[in-house]
Design a protein around this motif. Structure first.
Motif, PDB file in Angstrom:
ATOM      1  N   SER A 174       0.818  -1.209   0.000  1.00 30.37           N
ATOM      2  CA  SER A 174       0.000   0.000   0.000  1.00 30.37           C
ATOM      3  C   SER A 174       0.851   1.258   0.000  1.00 30.37           C
ATOM      4  CB  SER A 174      -0.931   0.005   1.222  1.00 30.37           C
ATOM      5  OG  SER A 174      -1.629   1.231   1.309  1.00 30.37           O
ATOM      6  N   PRO A 175       0.473   2.263  -0.820  1.00 30.31           N
ATOM      7  CA  PRO A 175       1.179   3.542  -0.827  1.00 30.31           C
ATOM      8  C   PRO A 175       0.635   4.515   0.211  1.00 30.31           C
ATOM      9  CG  PRO A 175      -0.480   3.578  -2.533  1.00 30.31           C
ATOM     10  CD  PRO A 175      -0.573   2.216  -1.872  1.00 30.31           C
ATOM     11  N   GLY A 176      -0.407   4.090   0.966  1.00 33.30           N
ATOM     12  CA  GLY A 176      -0.972   4.953   1.993  1.00 33.30           C
ATOM     13  C   GLY A 176      -2.388   5.398   1.664  1.00 33.30           C
ATOM     14  N   GLY A 177      -2.808   6.476   2.311  1.00 38.12           N
ATOM     15  CA  GLY A 177      -4.166   6.969   2.125  1.00 38.12           C
ATOM     16  C   GLY A 177      -4.693   7.605   3.388  1.00 38.12           C
ATOM     17  N   SER A 178      -5.895   7.253   3.780  1.00 35.47           N
ATOM     18  CA  SER A 178      -6.574   7.864   4.920  1.00 35.47           C
ATOM     19  C   SER A 178      -5.871   7.564   6.243  1.00 35.47           C
ATOM     20  CB  SER A 178      -8.013   7.350   4.998  1.00 35.47           C
ATOM     21  OG  SER A 178      -8.588   7.633   6.252  1.00 35.47           O
ATOM     22  N   PRO A 179      -5.489   8.606   7.012  1.00 38.98           N
ATOM     23  CA  PRO A 179      -4.884   8.368   8.326  1.00 38.98           C
ATOM     24  C   PRO A 179      -5.878   7.755   9.313  1.00 38.98           C
ATOM     25  CG  PRO A 179      -5.265  10.718   7.994  1.00 38.98           C
ATOM     26  CD  PRO A 179      -5.529  10.056   6.683  1.00 38.98           C
ATOM     27  N   VAL A 180      -7.150   8.116   9.188  1.00 40.49           N
ATOM     28  CA  VAL A 180      -8.152   7.575  10.113  1.00 40.49           C
ATOM     29  C   VAL A 180      -8.344   6.078   9.897  1.00 40.49           C
ATOM     30  CG1 VAL A 180     -10.578   7.633  10.808  1.00 40.49           C
ATOM     31  CG2 VAL A 180      -9.361   9.770  10.366  1.00 40.49           C
ATOM     32  N   GLN A 181      -8.487   5.654   8.636  1.00 41.01           N
ATOM     33  CA  GLN A 181      -8.662   4.228   8.358  1.00 41.01           C
ATOM     34  C   GLN A 181      -7.392   3.449   8.693  1.00 41.01           C
ATOM     35  OE1 GLN A 181     -11.453   2.638   7.676  1.00 41.01           O
ATOM     36  NE2 GLN A 181     -12.553   4.588   7.771  1.00 41.01           N
ATOM     37  N   SER A 182      -6.234   4.053   8.494  1.00 46.48           N
ATOM     38  CA  SER A 182      -4.974   3.412   8.880  1.00 46.48           C
ATOM     39  C   SER A 182      -4.967   3.150  10.377  1.00 46.48           C
ATOM     40  CB  SER A 182      -3.786   4.304   8.510  1.00 46.48           C
ATOM     41  OG  SER A 182      -3.738   4.561   7.126  1.00 46.48           O
ATOM     42  N   ASP A 183      -5.366   4.148  11.142  1.00 44.77           N
ATOM     43  CA  ASP A 183      -5.407   4.036  12.599  1.00 44.77           C
ATOM     44  C   ASP A 183      -6.429   2.995  13.037  1.00 44.77           C
ATOM     45  OD1 ASP A 183      -4.982   4.505  15.272  1.00 44.77           O
ATOM     46  OD2 ASP A 183      -5.846   6.509  15.290  1.00 44.77           O
ATOM     47  N   LEU A 184      -7.612   3.003  12.419  1.00 41.25           N
ATOM     48  CA  LEU A 184      -8.661   2.054  12.786  1.00 41.25           C
ATOM     49  C   LEU A 184      -8.233   0.608  12.536  1.00 41.25           C
ATOM     50  CD1 LEU A 184     -11.833   3.893  11.410  1.00 41.25           C
ATOM     51  CD2 LEU A 184     -11.355   3.370  13.813  1.00 41.25           C
ATOM     52  N   ILE A 185      -7.646   0.359  11.380  1.00 37.71           N
ATOM     53  CA  ILE A 185      -7.224  -1.003  11.039  1.00 37.71           C
ATOM     54  C   ILE A 185      -6.101  -1.467  11.960  1.00 37.71           C
ATOM     55  CG2 ILE A 185      -6.201  -2.474   9.257  1.00 37.71           C
ATOM     56  CD1 ILE A 185      -7.564  -0.633   7.174  1.00 37.71           C
ATOM     57  N   ALA A 186      -5.107  -0.602  12.159  1.00 37.21           N
ATOM     58  CA  ALA A 186      -3.978  -0.961  13.022  1.00 37.21           C
ATOM     59  C   ALA A 186      -4.436  -1.213  14.457  1.00 37.21           C
ATOM     60  CB  ALA A 186      -2.926   0.144  12.993  1.00 37.21           C
ATOM     61  N   THR A 187      -5.344  -0.390  14.951  1.00 40.51           N
ATOM     62  CA  THR A 187      -5.863  -0.565  16.304  1.00 40.51           C
ATOM     63  C   THR A 187      -6.602  -1.883  16.445  1.00 40.51           C
ATOM     64  OG1 THR A 187      -6.053   1.828  16.635  1.00 40.51           O
ATOM     65  CG2 THR A 187      -7.382   0.417  18.070  1.00 40.51           C
ATOM     66  N   ARG A 188      -7.390  -2.256  15.422  1.00 35.21           N
ATOM     67  CA  ARG A 188      -8.119  -3.527  15.466  1.00 35.21           C
ATOM     68  C   ARG A 188      -7.139  -4.711  15.472  1.00 35.21           C
ATOM     69  NH1 ARG A 188     -13.300  -4.815  14.073  1.00 35.21           N
ATOM     70  NH2 ARG A 188     -13.694  -2.783  15.014  1.00 35.21           N
ATOM     71  N   ILE A 189      -6.083  -4.616  14.691  1.00 40.30           N
ATOM     72  CA  ILE A 189      -5.088  -5.691  14.647  1.00 40.30           C
ATOM     73  C   ILE A 189      -4.454  -5.888  16.019  1.00 40.30           C
ATOM     74  CG2 ILE A 189      -2.818  -6.355  13.725  1.00 40.30           C
ATOM     75  CD1 ILE A 189      -3.683  -4.935  11.098  1.00 40.30           C
ATOM     76  N   ARG A 190      -4.071  -4.791  16.669  1.00 37.54           N
ATOM     77  CA  ARG A 190      -3.465  -4.898  17.989  1.00 37.54           C
ATOM     78  C   ARG A 190      -4.449  -5.459  19.018  1.00 37.54           C
ATOM     79  NH1 ARG A 190       0.531  -6.510  17.699  1.00 37.54           N
ATOM     80  NH2 ARG A 190       0.512  -6.458  19.968  1.00 37.54           N
ATOM     81  N   ALA A 191      -5.698  -5.028  18.928  1.00 39.28           N
ATOM     82  CA  ALA A 191      -6.699  -5.510  19.883  1.00 39.28           C
ATOM     83  C   ALA A 191      -6.906  -7.014  19.738  1.00 39.28           C
ATOM     84  CB  ALA A 191      -8.017  -4.769  19.668  1.00 39.28           C
ATOM     85  N   LEU A 192      -6.982  -7.508  18.502  1.00 38.81           N
ATOM     86  CA  LEU A 192      -7.184  -8.935  18.264  1.00 38.81           C
ATOM     87  C   LEU A 192      -5.957  -9.735  18.692  1.00 38.81           C
ATOM     88  CD1 LEU A 192      -8.973  -8.767  14.794  1.00 38.81           C
ATOM     89  CD2 LEU A 192      -9.958  -9.642  16.925  1.00 38.81           C
TER      90      LEU A 192
END
Length: 295
Positions: free
Chosen positions: A80-98
């Motif tokens: 991925s070349p990047g994109g939305s900081p909010v969606q990046s944060d949401l996905i990363a946070t979900r990964i850590r929580a799981l």
């Protein structure tokens, strides 16, 4: 520490905390299984034809991967070349929580690029690996657009904007740029950049060599990124995971459904002209993201 592109996986020295977690996993007495989740494309909602990477689009695959019976680890294949900081944060946070909920370690593998928001996702892993030629980094915030003030004047078009609130129509591309508008934009960019840096520093504690140079928005090859502490080693998903868990390691892939643009390209003939036009515009938008990092 020596890193070799031919035997990179074996040269990586894992974190002691990660080793402790691995030693407690129930797979130790059976054939280990690694769940592979692919995170590919521009991060964000996208237009009509493109379904970008969002928490909504990848949450089912993440949940299935971490819930896989006897899973030894979850591997994130990131391109991925990047994109939305909010969606990046949401996905990363979900990964850590799981990961914390299930007690399953996470490994990230950078392909063509894990840049900007793509690197944000990579830092959700306990270890990050890349190919020697991967593009890694781009820890910064950018905003770009066009100004059409002179163009509409030549066409004899009068721009009419009516607002309730003095800052409701800032950065209007059909009006001259205003200093006050730029100050608002800069304030937002600085705050987003600070959030990005805080996340990287938290996830890469004790590994970054010189944070002042790493947060300029620059990017590096995977081989350079090892020396900078942005990644832990070189190697692809299968070779690194088999070096870690054994040659008999099995892989189970979890991927999000194809986007509309992918289905259009696959189906062809019976699509409407409007659908194809939407797909073409989304493809152009995606290419702009990739070209920012020279790919």
């Amino acid at each position: 520490m020596t890193h070799s592109t031919n035997n990179a996986a074996a040269s990586v020295q894992p974190k002691s905390g990660l080793d402790t977690l691995l030693s407690k996993l129930p797979y130790m007495n059976r054939t280990p299984v690694v769940a592979v989740v692919r995170l590919e494309g521009v991060i964000g909602k996208g237009g009509v034809g493109r379904r970008g990477l969002t928490l909504d689009s990848v949450a089912p695959q993440l949940r299935q991967a971490f819930s896989l019976r006897g899973v030894a680890a979850v591997a994130l294949e990131i391109n991925s070349p990047g994109g939305s900081p909010v969606q990046s944060d949401l996905i990363a946070t979900r990964i850590r929580a799981l990961s914390e909920e299930k007690g399953v370690p996470v490994f990230a593998f950078c392909e063509d690029a894990a840049a900007s928001g793509g690197y944000w996702l990579a830092c959700a892993a306990d270890e990050i690996h890349a190919m020697p030629g991967s593009i890694v980094g781009s820890i910064g915030v950018v905003s770009a657009g066009f100004g059409f003030v002179d163009a509409i004047g030549k066409l004899g078009i009068e721009r009419r904007v009516h607002t309730a609130g003095t800052e409701k129509a800032i950065l209007d591309p059909f009006q001259p740029e205003k200093k006050a508008d730029l100050e608002i934009l800069k304030r937002i960019q600085v705050d987003l950049h600070d959030q990005f840096k805080t996340w990287i520093e938290k996830r890469r504690t004790g590994k970054l060599t010189d944070a002042r140079d790493l947060f300029t928005g620059a990017f590096w090859t995977g081989r350079e990124a090892v020396g900078l502490g942005l990644v832990d080693g070189l190697g692809d998903c299968r070779s690194v995971m088999r070096a870690r868990f054994g040659d008999k390691t099995r892989f189970r892939s979890f991927s999000k459904p194809k986007s509309r643009i992918q289905r259009l390209i696959g189906l062809g003939g019976d699509q409407k002209i409007g659908d194809l036009a939407d797909a073409a515009m989304d493809r152009l938008e995606e290419r702009i993201y990739w070209q920012k990092i020279g790919l």
